[in-house]
Design a protein around this motif. Structure first.
Motif, mmCIF file in Angstrom:
data_model
loop_
_atom_site.group_PDB
_atom_site.id
_atom_site.type_symbol
_atom_site.label_atom_id
_atom_site.label_comp_id
_atom_site.label_asym_id
_atom_site.label_seq_id
_atom_site.Cartn_x
_atom_site.Cartn_y
_atom_site.Cartn_z
ATOM 1 N N HIS A 86 -12.636 5.804 -12.951
ATOM 2 C CA HIS A 86 -12.465 6.421 -11.636
ATOM 3 C C HIS A 86 -12.907 5.437 -10.556
ATOM 4 C CE1 HIS A 86 -12.983 9.288 -8.298
ATOM 5 N NE2 HIS A 86 -12.110 10.040 -8.961
ATOM 6 N N ARG A 87 -12.340 5.591 -9.366
ATOM 7 C CA ARG A 87 -12.743 4.737 -8.226
ATOM 8 C C ARG A 87 -14.238 4.829 -7.958
ATOM 9 N NH1 ARG A 87 -9.711 3.247 -3.503
ATOM 10 N NH2 ARG A 87 -11.479 3.996 -2.320
ATOM 11 N N ALA A 88 -14.788 5.998 -8.107
ATOM 12 C CA ALA A 88 -16.222 6.184 -7.864
ATOM 13 C C ALA A 88 -17.043 5.329 -8.833
ATOM 14 C CB ALA A 88 -16.600 7.655 -8.004
ATOM 15 N N THR A 89 -16.553 5.190 -10.052
ATOM 16 C CA THR A 89 -17.236 4.344 -11.032
ATOM 17 C C THR A 89 -17.212 2.892 -10.581
ATOM 18 O OG1 THR A 89 -16.578 5.868 -12.784
ATOM 19 C CG2 THR A 89 -17.307 3.667 -13.457
ATOM 20 N N PHE A 90 -16.079 2.465 -10.034
ATOM 21 C CA PHE A 90 -15.984 1.102 -9.500
ATOM 22 C C PHE A 90 -17.076 0.881 -8.455
ATOM 23 C CE2 PHE A 90 -14.685 -1.469 -5.897
ATOM 24 C CZ PHE A 90 -14.429 -2.691 -6.495
ATOM 25 N N TYR A 91 -17.203 1.796 -7.499
ATOM 26 C CA TYR A 91 -18.187 1.633 -6.433
ATOM 27 C C TYR A 91 -19.625 1.725 -6.968
ATOM 28 C CZ TYR A 91 -14.514 1.573 -2.987
ATOM 29 O OH TYR A 91 -13.408 1.219 -2.247
ATOM 30 N N LYS A 92 -19.825 2.568 -7.977
ATOM 31 C CA LYS A 92 -21.154 2.650 -8.594
ATOM 32 C C LYS A 92 -21.518 1.302 -9.212
ATOM 33 C CE LYS A 92 -23.511 4.903 -12.392
ATOM 34 N NZ LYS A 92 -23.327 5.755 -13.561
ATOM 35 N N TRP A 93 -20.579 0.707 -9.931
ATOM 36 C CA TRP A 93 -20.826 -0.606 -10.525
ATOM 37 C C TRP A 93 -21.027 -1.662 -9.439
ATOM 38 C CZ3 TRP A 93 -16.191 -0.365 -14.431
ATOM 39 C CH2 TRP A 93 -16.537 0.444 -15.505
ATOM 40 N N LEU A 94 -20.216 -1.583 -8.409
ATOM 41 C CA LEU A 94 -20.295 -2.561 -7.325
ATOM 42 C C LEU A 94 -21.665 -2.532 -6.639
ATOM 43 C CD1 LEU A 94 -18.429 -4.660 -5.906
ATOM 44 C CD2 LEU A 94 -17.932 -2.888 -4.225
#
Length: 151
Positions: free
Chosen positions: A37-45
Motif C-alpha cells: 500500500h502507498r501508506a506502507t511506502f511512506y512508513k518505510w520512507l
C-alpha cells in the motif's frame, strides 16, 4: 539510464519500489509493483534510512535521465525550427510566424537574455585632469530596470 546501487538491507518489496521509481514510476505505481500500500511506502520512507536514501537517489537519477532526454529533444526541435525558418521553399509568412513563435517561447526562469550592466567610471583613476571635466558627474545609468522580461 544508470541504475543505482540498492543497499542489501532492503527487502525485496523495497527493492522493487526503488527500481520502479528509477524507471519513472509514480509512488502509487511503484507501490502496486511491489504489492504494498502507498501508506506502507511512506512508513518505510519515514522510518528506514537506507530506503529513504535509495528512493532519493532513484529520483535523482531519474531526473538526470529526464534532463538528458529534454536536452536532446530541445536540440532536435531547435534544429527543426532553424531548418524551417531557413527553407526558402516555405512561404515567408509561415517562416515569419515560426520565427516569432520561437522568439516568444517560454524560458527557464533566470536564463533570459539580459543587457550587460555598464560599470561606473571612476573619474579619479583617469590620468589627464582635463579628461575629468568631459565625463558625466553621475555613473552611467543602468536601463535594465526599464526592460520588460519576455514571457
Amino acid at each position: 539510464m544508470k541504475l543505482i546501487e540498492i543497499p542489501q538491507t532492503l527487502t525485496p518489496a523495497q527493492t522493487k519500489i526503488v527500481e520502479a521509481i528509477t524507471h519513472g514510476a509514480t509512488i502509487s505505481a511503484a507501490a502496486v509493483a511491489a504489492d504494498v500500500h502507498r501508506a506502507t511506502f511512506y512508513k518505510w520512507l519515514n522510518s528506514i534510512y537506507d530506503f529513504q536514501e535509495a528512493v532519493q537517489e532513484a529520483r535523482y537519477q531519474r531526473n538526470l535521465a529526464l534532463d538528458d532526454e529534454l536536452s536532446d529533444m530541445s536540440r532536435t526541435a531547435l534544429t527543426t525550427v532553424g531548418e524551417f525558418i531557413a527553407d526558402p521553399a516555405i512561404p515567408k509568412h509561415l517562416r515569419l510566424r515560426a520565427a516569432l513563435a520561437f522568439l516568444a517561447r517560454p524560458r527557464v526562469p533566470g536564463r533570459q537574455w539580459t543587457v550587460p550592466v555598464m560599470p561606473a567610471i571612476d573619474c579619479e583613476m583617469l590620468d589627464p585632469p582635463a579628461t575629468q571635466a568631459t565625463l558625466p558627474a553621475t555613473p552611467v545609468a543602468n536601463h535594465q530596470d526599464k526592460l520588460t522580461p519576455v514571457k
